[in-house]
Structures are given as C-alpha cells and as structure tokens.
Write an enzyme that holds these catalytic residues in place. Structure first.
Site, PDB file in Angstrom:
ATOM      1  N   HIS A  16       0.848  -1.189   0.000  1.00 53.48           N
ATOM      2  CA  HIS A  16       0.000   0.000   0.000  1.00 53.48           C
ATOM      3  C   HIS A  16       0.885   1.241   0.000  1.00 53.48           C
ATOM      4  O   HIS A  16       2.118   1.145   0.063  1.00 53.48           O
ATOM      5  CB  HIS A  16      -0.982   0.004   1.193  1.00 53.48           C
ATOM      6  CG  HIS A  16      -0.385   0.368   2.519  1.00 53.48           C
ATOM      7  ND1 HIS A  16      -1.122   0.841   3.577  1.00 53.48           N
ATOM      8  CD2 HIS A  16       0.903   0.333   2.980  1.00 53.48           C
ATOM      9  CE1 HIS A  16      -0.336   1.076   4.615  1.00 53.48           C
ATOM     10  NE2 HIS A  16       0.889   0.777   4.280  1.00 53.48           N
ATOM     11  N   CYS A  25       5.850   6.544   4.660  1.00 54.38           N
ATOM     12  CA  CYS A  25       4.676   5.770   4.237  1.00 54.38           C
ATOM     13  C   CYS A  25       4.015   6.296   2.965  1.00 54.38           C
ATOM     14  O   CYS A  25       3.107   5.660   2.432  1.00 54.38           O
ATOM     15  CB  CYS A  25       3.656   5.683   5.366  1.00 54.38           C
ATOM     16  SG  CYS A  25       4.277   4.719   6.748  1.00 54.38           S
ATOM     17  N   HIS A  29       5.080   0.530  -0.471  1.00 57.69           N
ATOM     18  CA  HIS A  29       5.794  -0.404   0.410  1.00 57.69           C
ATOM     19  C   HIS A  29       4.813  -1.481   0.856  1.00 57.69           C
ATOM     20  O   HIS A  29       3.620  -1.409   0.564  1.00 57.69           O
ATOM     21  CB  HIS A  29       6.384   0.336   1.615  1.00 57.69           C
ATOM     22  CG  HIS A  29       5.338   0.905   2.528  1.00 57.69           C
ATOM     23  ND1 HIS A  29       4.647   2.050   2.240  1.00 57.69           N
ATOM     24  CD2 HIS A  29       4.840   0.454   3.694  1.00 57.69           C
ATOM     25  CE1 HIS A  29       3.789   2.303   3.202  1.00 57.69           C
ATOM     26  NE2 HIS A  29       3.877   1.337   4.103  1.00 57.69           N
ATOM     27  N   HIS A  31       3.677  -4.697   3.945  1.00 53.73           N
ATOM     28  CA  HIS A  31       3.723  -5.209   5.307  1.00 53.73           C
ATOM     29  C   HIS A  31       3.298  -6.667   5.295  1.00 53.73           C
ATOM     30  O   HIS A  31       2.527  -7.082   4.432  1.00 53.73           O
ATOM     31  CB  HIS A  31       2.727  -4.474   6.215  1.00 53.73           C
ATOM     32  CG  HIS A  31       2.958  -3.013   6.337  1.00 53.73           C
ATOM     33  ND1 HIS A  31       3.868  -2.469   7.212  1.00 53.73           N
ATOM     34  CD2 HIS A  31       2.392  -1.962   5.692  1.00 53.73           C
ATOM     35  CE1 HIS A  31       3.845  -1.151   7.108  1.00 53.73           C
ATOM     36  NE2 HIS A  31       2.957  -0.809   6.183  1.00 53.73           N
ATOM     37  N   HIS A  77      -0.922 -10.723  -1.067  1.00 50.91           N
ATOM     38  CA  HIS A  77      -0.048 -10.383  -2.203  1.00 50.91           C
ATOM     39  C   HIS A  77      -0.703  -9.423  -3.184  1.00 50.91           C
ATOM     40  O   HIS A  77      -0.388  -9.427  -4.373  1.00 50.91           O
ATOM     41  CB  HIS A  77       0.478 -11.640  -2.912  1.00 50.91           C
ATOM     42  CG  HIS A  77       1.524 -12.346  -2.111  1.00 50.91           C
ATOM     43  ND1 HIS A  77       1.213 -13.115  -1.012  1.00 50.91           N
ATOM     44  CD2 HIS A  77       2.865 -12.384  -2.231  1.00 50.91           C
ATOM     45  CE1 HIS A  77       2.324 -13.596  -0.495  1.00 50.91           C
ATOM     46  NE2 HIS A  77       3.352 -13.161  -1.202  1.00 50.91           N
ATOM     47  N   GLU A 142       0.214  -3.638  11.566  1.00 49.54           N
ATOM     48  CA  GLU A 142       1.041  -3.302  10.409  1.00 49.54           C
ATOM     49  C   GLU A 142       2.489  -3.686  10.653  1.00 49.54           C
ATOM     50  O   GLU A 142       3.236  -3.971   9.737  1.00 49.54           O
ATOM     51  CB  GLU A 142       0.978  -1.793  10.133  1.00 49.54           C
ATOM     52  CG  GLU A 142      -0.043  -1.451   9.097  1.00 49.54           C
ATOM     53  CD  GLU A 142       0.120  -0.056   8.545  1.00 49.54           C
ATOM     54  OE1 GLU A 142       1.039   0.675   8.963  1.00 49.54           O
ATOM     55  OE2 GLU A 142      -0.693   0.284   7.690  1.00 49.54           O
TER      56      GLU A 142
HETATM   57 ZN   LIG Z   1       2.481   0.954   5.483  1.00 52.59          ZN
END
Ligand SMILES: [Zn+2]
Length: 151
Positions: A16, A25, A29, A31, A77, A142
């Site tokens: 996201h 952020c 990237h 998580h 994914h 997260e």
């Molecule tokens: Zn993030």
C-alpha cells in the site's frame, strides 16, 4: 455472569501507500499484516445440546474459513488501492498493475490499519450473523509493535 470469546489470528502480505503522509509511508511499500478476530456469542453462553459445536462459541474451522474467504484471500499479495487518492502516482501504479493482470484491491478509504480494522469489522459482523455470534473486536497489525483495534 462470566464471559467467553474465541479469537483467531490471520496473516497476509500486502502493498500500500499512504498519500500525503509526511514520512516514509507515502512510498509504495508492503507489510506482513496480522489480524486477530474475536468472536462472542450474543447470549454469552456456549452452544448446548447435541450440536456438533457443543461447548464452543464458534468452531475455529468456521472462523478460519469465513475470514479467509471474505477478507484474507482477496488481500494476500495484492496492492491495496485507494480509488480516491489525491496522489496521482497511486492511480498510475494501480493502472499499470491492473493492465498487466496483477492483484489490486480497490478500496474507498485511505489504507491505514485503522480504516482496515473498521471495514473488516463491518464486513465480518454481517458474515457471522447467521451463526448467532458477534464480532467483538478486530485488530490489525502493520508491524509487530503497532496495531489498530476496532470494536
Ligand atoms: Zn504501510
């Protein structure tokens, strides 16, 4: 009266970006998300009688299957794409991924852990109604030390 609930944990990997975030952020990237779904019976009592689920709030298998089917499978994914993002880069990324047949999940909220937890809570509350149970809380991690909780 004592209370009883059951909780199951889920994980998935997802990309996201947070438009207009003042730190890292804003970049694309990912998580490894973790989620805990806590279920409680409306009556507060365990299932009785000769039901195969006697002594349970809800069979863990049902909990697992429903959450995977309704939430996790779609997200794993994938790129979570905020369709109203003010960042045009996000729309470009989504367009390229969609055009090349990659996994994109469109949402109408900024993809923070808080918004996800609230959205998943609403979806799951609806899903679990037929079992006469309620979703007491949804926690979305997260990172190993940061989570949002909706209840
Ligand atoms: Zn993030």
């Amino acid at each position: 009266m004592d209370n009883i609930s059951v909780t199951k944990e889920f994980t998935w990997d997802m990309a996201h970006m947070l438009a207009h975030h003042e730190g890292m952020c804003q970049n694309l990237h990912g998580h490894t998300y973790k989620m805990q779904v806590e279920i409680v019976r409306f009556t507060g009592n365990l299932i009785k009688g000769s039901d195969p689920s006697k002594g349970m709030v809800l069979d863990f298998k049902d909990l697992k299957d429903i959450v995977n089917e309704r939430i996790v499978k779609e997200l794993d994914h994938a790129f979570m794409y905020w369709v109203n993002s003010p960042d045009k880069t996000e729309h470009e990324i989504a367009r390229i991924l969609i055009e090349s047949g990659k996994k994109v999940v469109k949402v109408d909220y900024r993809p923070t852990a808080e918004e996800m937890a609230l959205n998943f809570l609403r979806i799951l509350r609806d899903e679990f109604k037929k079992f006469d149970v309620d979703v007491k809380s949804v926690k979305v991690w997260e990172t190993p030390t940061s989570y949002a909780k909706a209840w």
